[in-house]
Design an enzyme around this catalytic site. Structure first.
Site: not given
Length: 661
Positions: A414, A469
């Site tokens: 990430d 998200e």
């Protein structure tokens, strides 16, 4: 003496003939798609202002004899050396036709036809340096692609590329869906905004794919493929030239004048234009992007498993009716493992917080990693681990073999948020090292895909999208955004949008929440995402108790994540989309709409002859006011008939269609 002079003249004349354009095919050169509808033309010519002065290399693109791109420049700019864009002569050309089929076990089409005609143009720079440049053009049914090639050559070995002079000059006005990212340090997380082509500015940084509706009628999507040891490309407007875009390369960190450092021979990525009469045709053409990449470098792919995953991050450490405190601890992770097993999911993703800081070799005290992994093995569930990319860069050589010894199945890497040459190469190193240790990979904080999953199929998915998200802290992820993505971001490849929210809300009810978050649109809208949004690794984002006993879970248990065949049936960006995908003899249909309710009829000819049974998950009668309302029913269908859909505001439709018994 006269004989010697005549001989020298003859040698000079032969040399001039060989080196001149007249020795090759007459210009312009062209190549057409196998069906003859798409054509690319190449020419060395001088154009009037606002083009730059001098004889330069140009290409143009036509569809059904309508010009889509007029003369668009080609060239390369180097740091510390003259650009390679003018003063070029044609040394020769080569043509070839290619037609093959390759198997994609992890895609939207199992049998991918790679069918194109190719033209290679060989150029040489006039003058003492005599640098050489090849341009390779391919024409597919539904796409054209081109790339630069710097052949191996004496006197031109090492180079630093500062930019490309690649233009995309449209023949008329156009409407676009543009992803304006504001700079090169980006996770590609924003909206694709509808606007006029001329609204793009020279200072814009527009991410790819760029969706274009041309004034000539056809739709076009601009992106790139086979991005390897190179900088990612964006586009911006050309100052002083209306309806024109230019490629711009992501610079190396702290080197704004340098994009690619390399040696010859060197290929650029493919610059790709998908072309179709209707926007759904672009979805059908998009496997071209994967085909433009090299075949798999992993000989045995049997350990690579697509599937769906439970996920602890989205719910914000929330659970209901449990006898433990939810959070990053062993009890919570085992609770998610139990749900994954009960719902027939293949994976459980343990997200950020399982390890301390940048140390990805040791779990925190609250995580009994051996115990969790043993519990998952007993339940038949594979475990994935979240990692920050900086820790991966430092500890990859130790961490990946360690994870293999633990029995971890893969990693989520990430926060890269870049696509300069160094970062592009980092992705490749991660995939190579992960493959050595039988780990699948999910990249987050990532740039757009360019087909790398063909070469490294252990890359199951990546983010590079404004996904669900954002509903935790904003109102930006709307049904309008959702029905734009299949025609924009998903043309480039799979995206980890992280669907599966069962806390569904109407437009009036929705509000951002970090804990137990909501999503905009209906339950059926979320179910349809598992068909309309392609991702070989798909999250079920909510907490277990939000699924158990709820209508719609049965669809999530059954829906595959990779496919044998795809049919994009209907749709328009920002309005609605209907896609059907087949796995074995079973078809899955997903339909989504924006905030407008719709009644749609879908011809069922794609099913083939015969009768079929459909298990349907549709917006219920109260879905306009209760977004969780789902109508689950069965219907008998005939291939010659129609599928009638009613989609509520922000609604959807999902179906499982099997041959009648």
């Amino acid at each position: 003496m006269a004989q010697f002079a005549d001989r020298r003249f003859l040698i000079l004349l032969i040399t001039l003939i060989v080196a001149s354009p007249a020795a090759a095919e007459p210009l312009p050169l062209s190549v057409r798609s196998p069906d003859g509808r798409l054509a690319v033309f190449f020419e060395l010519k001088s154009n009037p202002q606002p083009y730059l002065a001098g004889v330069r290399a140009y290409y143009r693109v036509a569809y059904k004899e309508k010009t889509l791109l007029k003369d668009s420049p080609l060239g390369l700019d180097f740091l510390g050396a003259p650009p390679l864009e003018s003063g070029l002569v044609l040394m020769g050309s080569n043509r070839e036709a290619h037609d093959s089929v390759w198997t994609d076990e992890f895609g939207t089409e199992r049998e991918v036809r790679d069918h194109y005609n190719q033209l290679t143009v060989s150029l040489r720079e006039c003058g003492a340096s005599g640098r050489r440049l090849d341009l390779i053009f391919r024409a597919y049914d539904g796409a054209v692609a081109f790339r630069y090639r710097l052949p191996e050559q004496d006197g031109f070995r090492e180079f630093t590329l500062s930019s490309e002079d690649t233009g995309f000059y449209f023949a008329g006005p156009a409407q676009v869906f543009a992803l304006d990212l504001g700079g090169f340090t980006t996770p590609y997380e924003s909206e694709y905004r509808p606007e006029a082509l001329d609204a793009i500015k020279p200072t814009s940084t527009i991410g790819l794919p760029l969706l274009v509706h041309t004034s000539a009628g056809p739709w076009l999507a601009l992106t790139e493929a086979d991005l390897d040891d190179y900088a990612g490309m964006y586009v911006s407007a050309v100052r002083g030239v209306p309806k024109a875009l230019a490629g711009k390369l992501s610079p190396l960190p702290e080197r704004s004048d340098s994009a690619v450092v390399g040696t010859t021979p060197k290929d650029s990525p493919w610059r790709v234009l998908l072309v179709a009469e209707e926007p759904v045709g672009l979805i059908q053409a998009s496997p071209v992007i994967v085909s433009l990449n090299p075949p798999s470098k992993i000989s045995d792919t049997s350990w690579i498993k697509p599937g769906k995953s439970a996920w602890d991050w989205w719910s914000g450490s929330y659970a209901s009716g449990v006898d433990f405190k939810p959070g990053m601890n062993t009890a919570t992770m085992e609770h998610y493992v139990d749900f994954a097993a009960a719902a027939h999911l293949q994976y459980m993703l343990i997200d950020a917080g399982w390890s301390p800081g940048d140390d990805i070799l040791h779990p925190v005290a609250a995580i009994d990693m051996p115990g969790i992994l043993a519990h998952a093995r007993d339940k038949g569930v594979r475990v994935l681990l979240w990692l920050h990319w900086t820790a991966v860069k430092k500890q990859m050589d130790e961490a990946f073999p360690l994870y293999e010894s633990w029995g971890v199945a893969g990693v989520k890497v990430d926060f890269m948020n870049r696509d300069d040459q160094e970062m592009v190469n980092f992705y490749k190193r991660v995939l190579e090292k992960a493959a050595e240790h039988h780990l699948v990979v999910d990249f987050h904080g990532a740039f757009k895909p360019t087909g790398l999953r063909r070469t490294y199929p252990n890359q199951l998915t990546r983010e590079g999208v404004m996904g669900m998200e954002y509903s935790k802290w904003s109102t930006r992820v709307t049904p309008v955004h959702d029905v734009t993505l299949p025609f924009t971001r998903f043309l480039a490849g799979p995206a980890d949008y992280t669907p599966g929210c069962f806390h569904n809300a109407t437009r009036a009810e929705f509000k951002p929440e970090h804990v137990q978050p909501m999503c905009q649109g209906t339950r059926a809208h979320q179910l349809a995402m598992y068909v309309d949004f392609f991702s070989p690794l798909a999250m079920l984002s909510d907490y277990p108790e939000d699924y158990v006993g709820q209508p719609g879970l049965e669809f999530l248990e059954k829906v595959p994540t990779v496919w044998d065949e795809t049919r994009a049936l209907a749709g328009e960006p920002g309005k609605f989309v209907i896609i059907a995908r087949r796995k074995g003899d079973t078809w899955y249909v997903g339909a989504m709409t924006n905030w407008d309710s719709r009644d749609l009829d879908v011809p069922l000819g794609f099913l083939g002859a015969g009768s079929y049974d459909a298990q349907i998950f549709a917006d219920g009668p109260q879905a306009e006011t209760d977004a969780t309302c789902l109508d689950v029913r069965t219907e008998r269908l005939e291939a010659r008939g129609m599928l009638s859909l009613h989609l509520a505001s922000g609604g959807g439709y999902a179906a499982i269609i099997t041959p009648a018994k």
